[in-house]
Design a protein around this motif. Structure first.
Motif, PDB file in Angstrom:
ATOM      1  N   ARG A 555     -10.810  -8.670 -40.133  1.00 15.56           N
ATOM      2  CA  ARG A 555      -9.678  -9.493 -39.716  1.00 15.56           C
ATOM      3  C   ARG A 555     -10.089 -10.927 -39.428  1.00 15.56           C
ATOM      4  O   ARG A 555     -11.003 -11.156 -38.647  1.00 15.56           O
ATOM      5  CB  ARG A 555      -9.034  -8.905 -38.447  1.00 15.56           C
ATOM      6  N   SER A 556      -9.481 -11.934 -40.025  1.00 14.62           N
ATOM      7  CA  SER A 556      -8.496 -11.818 -41.086  1.00 14.62           C
ATOM      8  C   SER A 556      -8.994 -12.646 -42.267  1.00 14.62           C
ATOM      9  O   SER A 556      -8.414 -13.658 -42.643  1.00 14.62           O
ATOM     10  CB  SER A 556      -7.133 -12.358 -40.619  1.00 14.62           C
ATOM     11  N   ASP A 582     -12.098   0.078 -36.257  1.00 16.19           N
ATOM     12  CA  ASP A 582     -10.925   0.203 -35.411  1.00 16.19           C
ATOM     13  C   ASP A 582      -9.944   1.153 -36.104  1.00 16.19           C
ATOM     14  O   ASP A 582      -9.781   1.104 -37.323  1.00 16.19           O
ATOM     15  CB  ASP A 582     -10.299  -1.190 -35.251  1.00 16.19           C
ATOM     16  N   TRP A 583      -9.329   2.003 -35.331  1.00 15.41           N
ATOM     17  CA  TRP A 583      -8.411   3.013 -35.854  1.00 15.41           C
ATOM     18  C   TRP A 583      -7.210   2.349 -36.510  1.00 15.41           C
ATOM     19  O   TRP A 583      -6.662   1.391 -35.974  1.00 15.41           O
ATOM     20  CB  TRP A 583      -7.957   3.895 -34.694  1.00 15.41           C
ATOM     21  N   LEU A 585      -6.908   0.577 -39.312  1.00 14.96           N
ATOM     22  CA  LEU A 585      -7.073  -0.787 -39.795  1.00 14.96           C
ATOM     23  C   LEU A 585      -7.649  -0.842 -41.207  1.00 14.96           C
ATOM     24  O   LEU A 585      -8.741  -1.360 -41.428  1.00 14.96           O
ATOM     25  CB  LEU A 585      -7.910  -1.610 -38.829  1.00 14.96           C
ATOM     26  N   SER A 628      -3.035  -7.687 -39.811  1.00 12.35           N
ATOM     27  CA  SER A 628      -3.109  -8.435 -38.564  1.00 12.35           C
ATOM     28  C   SER A 628      -2.088  -9.564 -38.619  1.00 12.35           C
ATOM     29  O   SER A 628      -1.429  -9.770 -39.639  1.00 12.35           O
ATOM     30  CB  SER A 628      -4.499  -9.055 -38.400  1.00 12.35           C
ATOM     31  N   LEU A 630      -2.641 -12.563 -38.897  1.00 10.75           N
ATOM     32  CA  LEU A 630      -3.049 -13.557 -39.896  1.00 10.75           C
ATOM     33  C   LEU A 630      -3.382 -12.895 -41.223  1.00 10.75           C
ATOM     34  O   LEU A 630      -4.213 -13.379 -41.990  1.00 10.75           O
ATOM     35  CB  LEU A 630      -4.230 -14.370 -39.352  1.00 10.75           C
TER      36      LEU A 630
END
Lengths: 655, 204
Positions: A555-556, A582-583, A585, A628, A630
């Protein structure tokens, strides 16, 4: 819809019966309408943020996939790509997943997935793996229920129309795969009319590694050239046996709807697979040359590899006494289902007027007393009366498949009369029936083909929907129906649309799977040969006209996100690693003009998109999965220059 | 001191050994997208939990990535606690109220310095932001609370002692209470709380 064709011979019954009503009952009876019960809405309503009680894995039939639903809500959670390519996430398009779809006939982007089957321990679904068959080009796939991804596909040689598959034995010692079409074994160029001499069936036993789930074709049994249709393994006292229905014992090779419907009784083949193991150990097999693929996906390498095998062990029944027996069964039997106790073997004779139920203990006695009608190619045919436990009389038209509720009742689907019939094991009396909309094939009770069914819901999988939903042109929605079986009377609760033909399904209590469901792929365990573990490792390397982009997605942004020095004629490999841990993602990746599918990369995973730019220019790429705030900034450019350009290879991010 | 008081003082000292195996502090971030929470644990000698994930999220507001090697404290704190335990054991061995009192004061100092240092780092990370950050909210800083919770944009930051921190506070309270009750007892016997110097230790 293969089953549809199977029923054509008896479809004349529908207008005939309707005509009967019109002529003799005077007037047109309204269609039977099972109205959903008053509390149906609250029974299937899962409030926002709460979970369903069961997972249902429904095969997609001609879609080639497996879909995951929640019960009782009927909400769709996931399409698991198995036998068909899936451009939505790149399955079957990436070099990592293409080997999974390799066969002895080459790369195949599709198959017909019919029967999902959960792995079992002690005859109870254990939630580790889901097996499913590819019917057209015979294969069995294994889905890992930690990741809900296909991790293995094995081809079965000497087979065609892998329909009686992939049913598991009590401890998942084997999954079976029997041929629906008999074919020359080994394949050769012969006249079709030489069916009787040249065509054979095979019953394949695929061994499953109890720890890894890895499949291995252990042996095949060469059987007379009938059509082997469905299967179920014994359990409890009948553990060690597997049962297969056989129709077309007439051995017809043309106009089967007539020619394969002549005999009053066909067979259920009872195979003593423990005996088969003994014969294999004694070396009483023949090794015959063949060719089949075994494709395995390595969850750490995030990559599948194929291996080709050229031999298979084959047992010949006439050389292996006691290996296999035929149980006469009326008429053109389709389903064969073993009750939770392991004693009763229920057949769905699709042209039969009764549901015959065989007794396993009587079968053993009949074998001991040699109560044989005849012997076919070394296979004794037991006397019908010697093995029969009882018959359910006048159940309905076109009985197909039976599941059990664990409370002493069986439920049989009836295609032609479009209903589920509930009857009592032991007394064979019918206690209830409920219409479905319309013409159902399989039914599923979570755990309903195991030793411990969760006898609360039944899912009916219909072949026709007609007027049930808003019309969508000639091609209509496919559908399943949820029926409450917790009380004495069955109650219709819900219609819910499915993807592809809802052919067969498996259900399991949600808590068994939920706790094992993987959230991210650990980045430190990523062994993909082109993985990177941090943004510092992002780079571009040229090897002749191959360019490898080791790209990070986090990200991102992508790193690198500006690449120059690519040339027309290059083959550019974007090896994209999602560095997130991260879960929920995933990042997506695609580039303008790529003649392939996008890739969706889960956290910690690496996937590759292969791009062959054909014209000079500047090509944007971007993240396709809204990751996300962005996300829209998560983009980049690749510059392509003419072949032989002096633009140097360069790359970077943020300079 | 009474034997029972010595034993309790010893328990207070030895309890500090647990700080080597339990996290001291816990910072939890919750947001609509993170109902399950994102957690970072602070230990005597390390950070654990979803530190990289927090750094990843923080980059949007221009906060420096949180990296264990940036904190010299993680090299010092284990020795500091070891020193505190050593002096505590010495105080118990001396069996003097003044020694125990001195140790309690030392302990209080360590806690105060620790919290002050924690506040300083929180301030540092929350205020020194990259001016080129994608998300800039005028007047907004992102210092987590010393203790308690605070709304920072879409995240609620919770800052609370974890097991190790609770053990430390409990040990401090125990030590202070033992010292306090011993003083009260001495006063009842008309003895000074802090033993006078010329008094020769009784050879018992």
């Amino acid at each position: 819809m293969a089953a549809w064709r199977v029923f054509r011979p008896v479809m004349w019954l529908v207008p005939t019966i309707a005509g009967f009503f019109v002529l003799f009952l005077g007037g047109c009876p309204g269609p039977r309408q099972a109205v959903a019960t008053d509390d149906a809405a609250s029974r299937v309503y899962v409030p926002p943020g709460q979970y369903d009680e069961f997972y249902a894995f429904i095969s997609g039939g001609f879609s080639g996939q497996v879909t995951v639903y929640g019960l009782p809500s009927g909400r769709l959670f996931k399409i698991i790509p198995v036998f068909s390519v899936h451009p939505e996430n790149g399955y079957g398009y990436t070099p990592e997943t293409q080997p999974l779809l390799m066969t002895s006939h080459g790369f195949i982007p599709w198959d017909d997935s019919h029967h999902p089957e959960l792995s079992q321990t002690d005859g109870i679904p254990d939630g580790r793996w889901l097996f499913v068959n590819g019917t057209n080009t015979p294969r069995v796939a294994r889905v890992d229920l930690r990741t809900f991804e296909t991790v293995e596909i094995i081809e079965t040689p000497n087979s065609a129309g892998n329909h009686a598959s992939p049913f598991v034995t009590q401890n998942t010692e084997y999954v079976v795969a029997a041929t629906r079409f008999s074919v020359p074994v080994p394949q050769k160029d012969v006249p079709i009319a030489s069916y009787q001499q040249n065509f054979k069936g095979t019953l394949s036993f695929i061994k499953v590694d109890p720890k890894t789930g890895r499949m291995e074709l252990a042996f095949q049994i060469l059987v007379p050239g009938y059509n082997y249709d469905l299967s179920h393994a014994g359990k409890g006292p009948s553990h060690g046996w597997a049962f297969f229905t056989a129709y077309n014992t007439e051995r017809a090779h043309t106009l089967l709807e007539v020619n394969a419907s002549q005999r009053d009784k066909d067979f259920i083949a009872a195979v003593n697979w423990k005996k088969a193991e003994e014969y294999i150990a004694q070396g009483k097999y023949r090794e015959i040359p063949t060719e089949y693929y075994h494709n395995v996906y390595d969850e750490r390498k995030h990559m599948a590899t194929s291996r080709v095998y050229t031999k298979v062990k084959v047992l010949i029944p006439s050389e292996c006494p006691g290996l296999i027996y035929y149980l006469p069964t009326p008429k053109s039997p389709h389903g064969v289902d073993v009750d939770p106790s392991g004693e009763y073997i229920v057949a769905g004779g699709k042209l039969a007027t009764v549901i015959p139920v065989h007794s396993f203990s009587k079968m053993l006695k009949a074998i001991e007393n040699r109560e044989f009608d005849t012997i076919i190619d070394g296979i004794p045919v037991l006397k019908y009366d010697a093995v029969l436990a009882g018959e359910v009389k006048n159940p309905g038209l076109g009985p197909l498949h039976t599941e059990f509720d664990g409370k002493g009742y069986a439920y049989t689907s009836h295609f032609v009369s479009s209903e589920v019939v509930k009857w009592k094991l032991g007394t064979w009396e019918i206690v209830d029936r409920i219409p479905t909309y319309y013409s159902l094939g399989h039914i599923m009770i979570p755990g309903g083909d195991s030793r411990k069914p969760w006898g609360k819901y039944l899912v009916a999988m219909n072949k026709i929907t007609k007027d049930r939903y808003l019309p969508t042109g000639p091609e209509l929605v496919q559908s399943a129906q949820l029926i409450d079986i917790s009380g004495d009377k069955m109650k219709l609760l819900l219609d819910f649309p499915t993807l592809g033909e809802p052919h067969y399904a498996q259900g399991i209590a949600a808590d068994i799977l939920m706790k094992n469901s993987l959230k991210v792929y650990p980045l430190e365990e990523n062994e993909h040969p082109h993985a990177i573990k941090s943004v510092e490792q992002a780079r571009v390397e040229r090897k002749g006209n191959e360019v490898h982009v080791y790209m990070a997605a986090v990200r991102s942004h992508f790193r690198p996100d500006n690449i120059e020095g690519l040339q027309v004629g290059d083959k550019v490999y974007f090896h994209v690693t999602n560095l997130e841990q991260d879960w929920d993602l995933p990042h997506g990746f695609t580039i303008m003009g790529a003649t392939t599918a996008e890739i969706l990369i889960m956290p910690g995973q690496t996937k590759t998109l292969v791009w062959e730019p054909k014209k000079p220019g500047v090509y944007p790429f971007y993240c396709t999965d809204f990751c996300s705030a962005l996300h829209q900034e998560m983009q980049g450019y690749a510059r392509v220059s003419p072949r032989g350009t002096n633009v140097p290879l360069s790359y970077g991010t943020g300079q | 001191m009474r034997p029972s008081a010595r034993v309790l003082a010893l328990v207070s000292v030895l309890a500090l050994g647990l700080l080597y195996v339990l996290p001291l502090w816990r910072i939890t971030l919750k947001a609509p997208q993170y109902p399950e929470g994102v957690v970072m644990y602070i230990w005597l000698h390390k950070l654990s939990g979803q530190v990289d994930l927090i750094s990843g999220l923080n980059h949007y507001i221009g906060m420096r990535p949180i990296r264990q090697e940036d904190f010299p404290e993680f090299l010092i704190m284990p020795w500091l606690i070891a020193g505190l335990m050593a002096t505590g054991l010495a105080a118990v061995a001396l069996n003097k109220r003044w020694a125990l009192g001195l140790w309690v004061v030392l302990f209080a100092l360590v806690i105060a310095i620790g919290l002050a240092d924690f506040y300083r780092w929180g301030y540092e990370y929350g205020h020194n932001l990259d001016p080129r950050a994608p998300i800039k909210v005028p007047g907004m800083s992102y210092q987590p609370p010393l203790i308690g919770h605070k709304q920072l944009l879409n995240f609620t930051a919770y800052s609370y002692p974890d097991a190790g921190g609770l053990v430390a506070f409990a040990a401090f309270l125990l030590g202070a209470t033992v010292f306090g009750t011993e003083c009260v007892r001495a006063r009842r016997q008309s003895l000074p709380c802090i033993e006078r110097r010329p008094q020769v230790p009784s050879v018992a």
